[in-house]
Structures are given as C-alpha cells and as structure tokens.
Design a protein around this motif. Sequence first.
Motif, PDB file in Angstrom:
ATOM      1  N   TRP A   1      20.218 -29.608 -24.251  1.00 49.34           N
ATOM      2  CA  TRP A   1      19.066 -30.424 -24.637  1.00 49.34           C
ATOM      3  C   TRP A   1      19.350 -31.254 -25.888  1.00 49.34           C
ATOM      4  O   TRP A   1      18.855 -32.367 -26.034  1.00 49.34           O
TER       5      TRP A   1
ATOM      6  N   ARG B   1      19.935 -35.059 -26.325  1.00 47.57           N
ATOM      7  CA  ARG B   1      18.819 -35.984 -26.526  1.00 47.57           C
ATOM      8  C   ARG B   1      18.929 -37.262 -25.668  1.00 47.57           C
ATOM      9  O   ARG B   1      18.665 -38.357 -26.134  1.00 47.57           O
ATOM     10  N   THR B   2      19.387 -37.082 -24.451  1.00 50.49           N
ATOM     11  CA  THR B   2      19.401 -38.183 -23.498  1.00 50.49           C
ATOM     12  C   THR B   2      18.685 -37.720 -22.224  1.00 50.49           C
ATOM     13  O   THR B   2      18.469 -36.513 -22.024  1.00 50.49           O
ATOM     14  N   GLU B   3      18.349 -38.669 -21.383  1.00 49.73           N
ATOM     15  CA  GLU B   3      17.698 -38.312 -20.125  1.00 49.73           C
ATOM     16  C   GLU B   3      18.620 -37.461 -19.259  1.00 49.73           C
ATOM     17  O   GLU B   3      18.184 -36.491 -18.621  1.00 49.73           O
TER      18      GLU B   3
ATOM     19  N   SER C   1      21.070 -35.455 -20.301  1.00 46.76           N
ATOM     20  CA  SER C   1      21.194 -34.111 -20.855  1.00 46.76           C
ATOM     21  C   SER C   1      19.925 -33.295 -20.635  1.00 46.76           C
ATOM     22  O   SER C   1      19.983 -32.076 -20.411  1.00 46.76           O
ATOM     23  N   HIS C   2      18.760 -33.958 -20.684  1.00 48.10           N
ATOM     24  CA  HIS C   2      17.508 -33.241 -20.443  1.00 48.10           C
ATOM     25  C   HIS C   2      17.468 -32.700 -19.014  1.00 48.10           C
ATOM     26  O   HIS C   2      17.129 -31.525 -18.789  1.00 48.10           O
ATOM     27  N   ARG C   3      17.798 -33.550 -18.053  1.00 53.63           N
ATOM     28  CA  ARG C   3      17.786 -33.105 -16.660  1.00 53.63           C
ATOM     29  C   ARG C   3      18.839 -32.019 -16.425  1.00 53.63           C
ATOM     30  O   ARG C   3      18.588 -31.039 -15.705  1.00 53.63           O
TER      31      ARG C   3
ATOM     32  N   ALA D   1      19.977 -29.889 -18.620  1.00 52.16           N
ATOM     33  CA  ALA D   1      19.517 -28.656 -19.260  1.00 52.16           C
ATOM     34  C   ALA D   1      18.501 -27.927 -18.387  1.00 52.16           C
ATOM     35  O   ALA D   1      18.502 -26.686 -18.315  1.00 52.16           O
ATOM     36  N   MET D   2      17.635 -28.684 -17.727  1.00 53.30           N
ATOM     37  CA  MET D   2      16.655 -28.050 -16.844  1.00 53.30           C
ATOM     38  C   MET D   2      17.360 -27.382 -15.662  1.00 53.30           C
ATOM     39  O   MET D   2      17.003 -26.254 -15.273  1.00 53.30           O
TER      40      MET D   2
ATOM     41  N   THR E   1      26.597 -29.390 -15.864  1.00 53.26           N
ATOM     42  CA  THR E   1      25.890 -29.369 -17.148  1.00 53.26           C
ATOM     43  C   THR E   1      26.783 -29.379 -18.381  1.00 53.26           C
ATOM     44  O   THR E   1      26.411 -29.966 -19.398  1.00 53.26           O
TER      45      THR E   1
ATOM     46  N   GLU F   1      27.450 -32.615 -20.152  1.00 55.61           N
ATOM     47  CA  GLU F   1      26.270 -33.291 -20.680  1.00 55.61           C
ATOM     48  C   GLU F   1      25.815 -32.701 -22.013  1.00 55.61           C
ATOM     49  O   GLU F   1      24.879 -33.214 -22.631  1.00 55.61           O
TER      50      GLU F   1
END
Length: 561
Positions: free
Chosen positions: A130, A133-135, A137-139, A141-142, A204, A207
């Motif tokens: 996370w 701090r990019t889109e 990396s957010h996806r 991380a989920m 992941t 990212e």
Amino acid sequence: MTNPALVLMLGAVGVPLLRGWPRRVLLAALPIAALVVLWLLPEGTAGSFGFLGLELTPLRVDALSRVFATGFLVAALLTSVYAMHLRDSLQQAVILVYAGTAVGGALAGDLITLFVFWELAGLSSAFLIWAGRTERSHRAAMRYLVAQVTSGLLMLAGIVWRVHAGEGIEFGYLGLDGPGGVLILLAIGIKCAFPLLHAWLTDTYPEATIVGTVALSAFTTKFAVYTLARGFPGTEALVWIGAAMTVFPIFYAVIENDLRRVLAYSMINQLGFMVAGVGIGGALGVNGASAHAVADMVFKGLLMMAMGAVLLRTGTAKGSELGGLYKSMPQTTVLCMVGAASISAFPLFSGFATKSIILEAVAADHRTVVWLLLLFASAGVFHHAGIKIPFFAFFAHDRGYRVAEAPLNMRVAMALGALVCVGIGVAPDLLYGILPYAMDYEPYTTAHVVNQLQLLLLASLAFTVLIRTGLYPPEIRSVNLDVDVLYRRALPAGWHALSRRTSRLGDRFGPPLRRRTARLWAVGTAPLRPEGRLATSWSTHLMVWWVALLLGAVLLVTLLR
C-alpha cells in the motif's frame, strides 16, 4: 525470558518518534539487540502459560527455530540499514514489526501463537505494498491481502479441527494424516507459493515500495518454509511439489521484462529447492532446506536491493529500458554480481554451500528424476538470475543513463549482504554449525566443484549463443499471462457475462411472469376484498351449520387419537 520478536515489535514504536541519526541508530540497534537476546537464550528454553484451558507456548528455542530466527534477524538488519534514507518513518517501523512477526512465528511452540504471528505477518506486509501510494499498488495490496487472509482462514480451520479431535495445540509434526493437516498444508502452500497458488507473489511483490520488496523477499515465504520444516518433514508430496516449483518459473523469468518480477519468479524457483528438501526429510533434507532458506534471505535480498537502487536512480526496472549502468553505478554493479553468483551457486558463494546439501539429500534418497529436475533448475536460475539480471540492468545496450550511485546506506546494506554471501561460501561450517541436525558433509570436493563449474559454463555458453544468434527472447514491454489471469480477468469477465445474461433473461421473461403473478394474486385475494365472499354478511342458519361442522371435526379427531 524476553522474546526477541518483542524486542523488534515494541522497539518499532520508537522509530516514528525519532529523527536523523537517533532513528538510524535505533533501526540498526533493534535487530542486533534481538539477535543477542536470541543467542543468550539456551537451547531448550520454553515459556508456557494457560489460557482458556489451552497451554500456550509463545517462546520455544531449539536448533530449528534458532537458525530461522537468526536468518530473519540478519535480514531485518540488512533491510533496516537499506531503509535508513527514507523519510517515511512509518514504513521503517512496519518493516521491524513485519520482521518481528517472522521471528515470533519461528519461536512459537503452539499453533495458536503461530496463527497470531501468521496473520500479523500478512497484515503488516500488506502495508509495504500500500505504501507505494499508486492505483496499481493499492489494487495489488488488496489482492495480496485476500491471499493472506485466505491462508489464515485455512490455518485456523485446521487448528480448530485438531483441537476438536483432541490433538491439542502443540506445534510439532502435523503430517497429512493428522486431523486438519491438509488444511494447514494448504494454508502454508499459499504463503509458500505452491504451483497454481503462486500468482499472488509475482503479482504483488513488484508493486511494493523499493524497500518493501526487499523485506517481502525475506520474511513471508521463508516463514512458510519454516512451518513446513516443523510440521511436514518427510512428506512425499512435497518432493514433487518442490520439483515443480523449481522448474516452471524458469520459463516465465526468461520472457519477463520487469527485472523485479524476474526475481519474484526466481524466488519461487529457490523456494522449490527448500520444499523438496523438506519433503525428503531426514538430517540432510531439513538441514539443506534450513541452510538454503537462510542463504536465500540474504542473496535474494541483495539482488532486490540492487534492483531497488536501479529503480530509485532511473525510475524503471524494465529490462527493455535499462543498460550501461555499470558506468555510473559501478559499486552497485559489483554487489549485484555477488548476489547473482550466490543464487547461481558459484563456488565460494553461499548458494554453492547450501543448495548442494539439498541435491545431496535427493541423490542419497535415490530420486533420479527429481535430481535431474533440480539440476535443470540450477542451470535455469543461473540463466535468468545469474546472467539476465546483471546483464540487462548494467551492461547490454547503453541507454544513456548517467546517474548517481545508490545512497550510502543502500550500498552499506548491499555490502553487508555480499559479505554474508561470501562468508557462507568460503566458511560454510559457520552456518552448518547451527543447523538443526549434526551432519558430516563437505561441499568442496573435487567432483562437486568440477561438476558445478561445468554446469555453469554450459549455461553461460547457451546464453551467449542465444544472444549472439538473436534467438534469446527480446526484452520488450509486454504482459505475461499467469494463473492470476483467472481471478484478475477470467472470473470478473465471467461474472459480467453472467450478469448480462441474467439481465437479458429478466427482460425477456420478467414482464409475462409479472402479469401472470398479478392475475394469480387477484384470483387468490378476491374473497378477501370488500366485495368478496368472506366480507359479506352470512345468515344465522349458515353460521350454525359451520359451527356444527367444526365441532364434529374436532370430535372426530379426538376419537381417532
């Protein structure tokens, strides 16, 4: 008795409160202090207490737990030094907490404590993705968190099954035949990146942040290897699972353009050697898996550090966009080549001293096919990690990059990692002496050295021929499909297709069905309406007849009883 894991996890609280040199000193001091505490605890130490009728053992020190905890703490020190330049103190603190969860899991004597650290490792490591701090990396991380939570749920289900069957919660040999053993093995298989369960790793890890990827390469998967070595040594299925893990990533790594993703595939390859060693079991198998896990924490971390330094200075880790960096980053180049030599098992480097134990265990168990697969995988890892990584990043085509060397703390961390790699390779008895079982093994025999050099020479010759003839897969911007296409593309596409089909069926059959339902409702409720039969006034003699019928029915039922 102080748990070394608590030294890291509680000490991490102080990291955001400090600035400058005090914070850097604390980052280095905490892993060192935890390492001292670990080695001051005598072997056989076990601290237990009762909780809700269960006997918890949050601290157990034996040879197996000590060697893995030592490796985790060495990796924590290297990662902390590597992260000293960050202004993000929260990320630095999370790295220490994450390392602490791996140490705590290695020292856990019961399954409940293991589960707690298992889940904390997943949650804390997700933050490092996370933190990008990019889109993307957010996806990522989920998706990573879904994999970690799924693993935790499977482990919890297996533990509950064991407790319900009266097996207790002691963390020892579990086996596939024991209650909950299959579920726990599946939980470990997710974190250990078994075939078909591996895509979360390659999806992941690249990212994550630059420092986060280094930490991820050291802890989660090796924590899983430790759990395998403790709970499933000698499990036949692991031999073949490990062999498959060593082979299939090679083909992905050869065609992959992102060099950090190449290293992620290479990580699965190295995990395969460890899993196969655990599957063989015995002194050689478990020792080989343990030794190679410790060595991998360092040399894989060293390679990730080098690629992180490249990414920091150039803004990319794509092989198609790199080259010629040896001119402006010579120190990083040399240190990367030390990591490449180590993972490739060159004599005098760590991989030579550790991977050979696993190959010896496989040969001693007379598994010719598995031995040949591991030998092929050894050549393959030299091909993609030993040659491809440094060649395309630092040599190959000069892209015109003229950048500064990596920050000093990064180079210090890489130099320390390189020193450990060479130290294990030159003096392997330093590592052999702390392995779980005593063994009489000498890696530097004439036959072993000559055979390994021949293997490396043939692999390098094959790479040279492929490059010179233009047959080597070119480094191009591309997306390689892996198992993750099922949950990233196929499942969403299937869901949308099902939704569209359901919507079309609703449009076709919905109106006539609603009309028929309305008519049935009108017929069924007609007697209840104001003008209906039940709403009209009934005559007295008709009511008397209904009362008589009801009383007769009641009497008849009573007599029949």
